[in-house]
Design a protein around this motif. Sequence first.
Motif, PDB file in Angstrom:
ATOM      1  N   GLU A   1      -7.694  -1.115   7.669  1.00  0.00           N
ATOM      2  CA  GLU A   1      -6.940  -1.978   7.446  1.00  0.00           C
ATOM      3  C   GLU A   1      -5.387  -1.547   7.466  1.00  0.00           C
ATOM      4  O   GLU A   1      -4.463  -2.194   7.815  1.00  0.00           O
ATOM      5  CB  GLU A   1      -7.016  -2.638   6.055  1.00  0.00           C
ATOM      6  CG  GLU A   1      -6.017  -3.685   5.668  1.00  0.00           C
ATOM      7  CD  GLU A   1      -6.137  -4.920   6.358  1.00  0.00           C
ATOM      8  OE1 GLU A   1      -5.077  -5.589   6.177  1.00  0.00           O
ATOM      9  OE2 GLU A   1      -7.151  -5.224   6.895  1.00  0.00           O
ATOM     10  N   ASN A   2      -5.316  -0.080   7.136  1.00  0.00           N
ATOM     11  CA  ASN A   2      -4.093   0.415   7.227  1.00  0.00           C
ATOM     12  C   ASN A   2      -3.315   0.488   8.691  1.00  0.00           C
ATOM     13  O   ASN A   2      -2.332   0.269   8.895  1.00  0.00           O
ATOM     14  CB  ASN A   2      -4.136   2.109   7.108  1.00  0.00           C
ATOM     15  CG  ASN A   2      -4.405   2.018   5.245  1.00  0.00           C
ATOM     16  OD1 ASN A   2      -3.934   1.025   4.777  1.00  0.00           O
ATOM     17  ND2 ASN A   2      -4.642   3.253   5.154  1.00  0.00           N
TER      18      ASN A   2
ATOM     19  N   GLU B   1      -1.793  -2.959   8.911  1.00  0.00           N
ATOM     20  CA  GLU B   1      -0.783  -2.995   8.170  1.00  0.00           C
ATOM     21  C   GLU B   1       0.631  -2.529   8.665  1.00  0.00           C
ATOM     22  O   GLU B   1       1.688  -2.933   8.712  1.00  0.00           O
ATOM     23  CB  GLU B   1      -0.886  -2.271   6.738  1.00  0.00           C
ATOM     24  CG  GLU B   1      -1.969  -3.153   5.934  1.00  0.00           C
ATOM     25  CD  GLU B   1      -2.308  -2.427   4.630  1.00  0.00           C
ATOM     26  OE1 GLU B   1      -1.776  -1.462   4.301  1.00  0.00           O
ATOM     27  OE2 GLU B   1      -2.876  -2.998   3.630  1.00  0.00           O
TER      28      GLU B   1
ATOM     29  N   THR C   1       0.895  -1.361   0.039  1.00  0.00           N
ATOM     30  CA  THR C   1      -0.067   0.080   0.032  1.00  0.00           C
ATOM     31  C   THR C   1       0.867   1.312  -0.045  1.00  0.00           C
ATOM     32  O   THR C   1       2.004   1.188   0.339  1.00  0.00           O
ATOM     33  CB  THR C   1      -0.928  -0.167   1.186  1.00  0.00           C
ATOM     34  OG1 THR C   1      -0.081  -0.075   2.374  1.00  0.00           O
ATOM     35  CG2 THR C   1      -1.786  -1.046   1.353  1.00  0.00           C
ATOM     36  N   HIS C   2       0.430   2.193  -0.321  1.00  0.00           N
ATOM     37  CA  HIS C   2       0.804   3.697  -0.196  1.00  0.00           C
ATOM     38  C   HIS C   2       1.528   4.058   1.020  1.00  0.00           C
ATOM     39  O   HIS C   2       2.875   4.576   1.399  1.00  0.00           O
ATOM     40  CB  HIS C   2      -0.091   4.873  -0.823  1.00  0.00           C
ATOM     41  CG  HIS C   2       0.710   6.325  -0.588  1.00  0.00           C
ATOM     42  ND1 HIS C   2       1.641   6.437  -1.553  1.00  0.00           N
ATOM     43  CD2 HIS C   2       0.381   6.808   0.115  1.00  0.00           C
ATOM     44  CE1 HIS C   2       2.015   7.720  -1.524  1.00  0.00           C
ATOM     45  NE2 HIS C   2       1.461   8.161  -0.453  1.00  0.00           N
TER      46      HIS C   2
END
Length: 80
Positions: free
Chosen positions: A48-49, A52, A2-3
């Motif tokens: 979710e971030n 992560e 991801t970013h």
Amino acid sequence: MTHLLETGQRLLHYLQRYVPEFAEEFNPGISRAVIQNTLELCAYELPENFYELYEWRNGHPEYFTQPLNQLQFATSILSA
């Protein structure tokens, strides 16, 4: 990736290059099971971030002296 994690990797790469002793001290990531167990009492559903980020790295001992303290700190804020 991801970013958020790409940005984290770029930041870590920068720190490894210019402040390697600081970069080496980051706590390793923790498993999703550990995160979920720590957040068991939290009534909020987290994005979710959040997972992560903690699976990637779990803070730095210079700012929090024990592993999981950063996550526990976040939990205490969410529970307040």
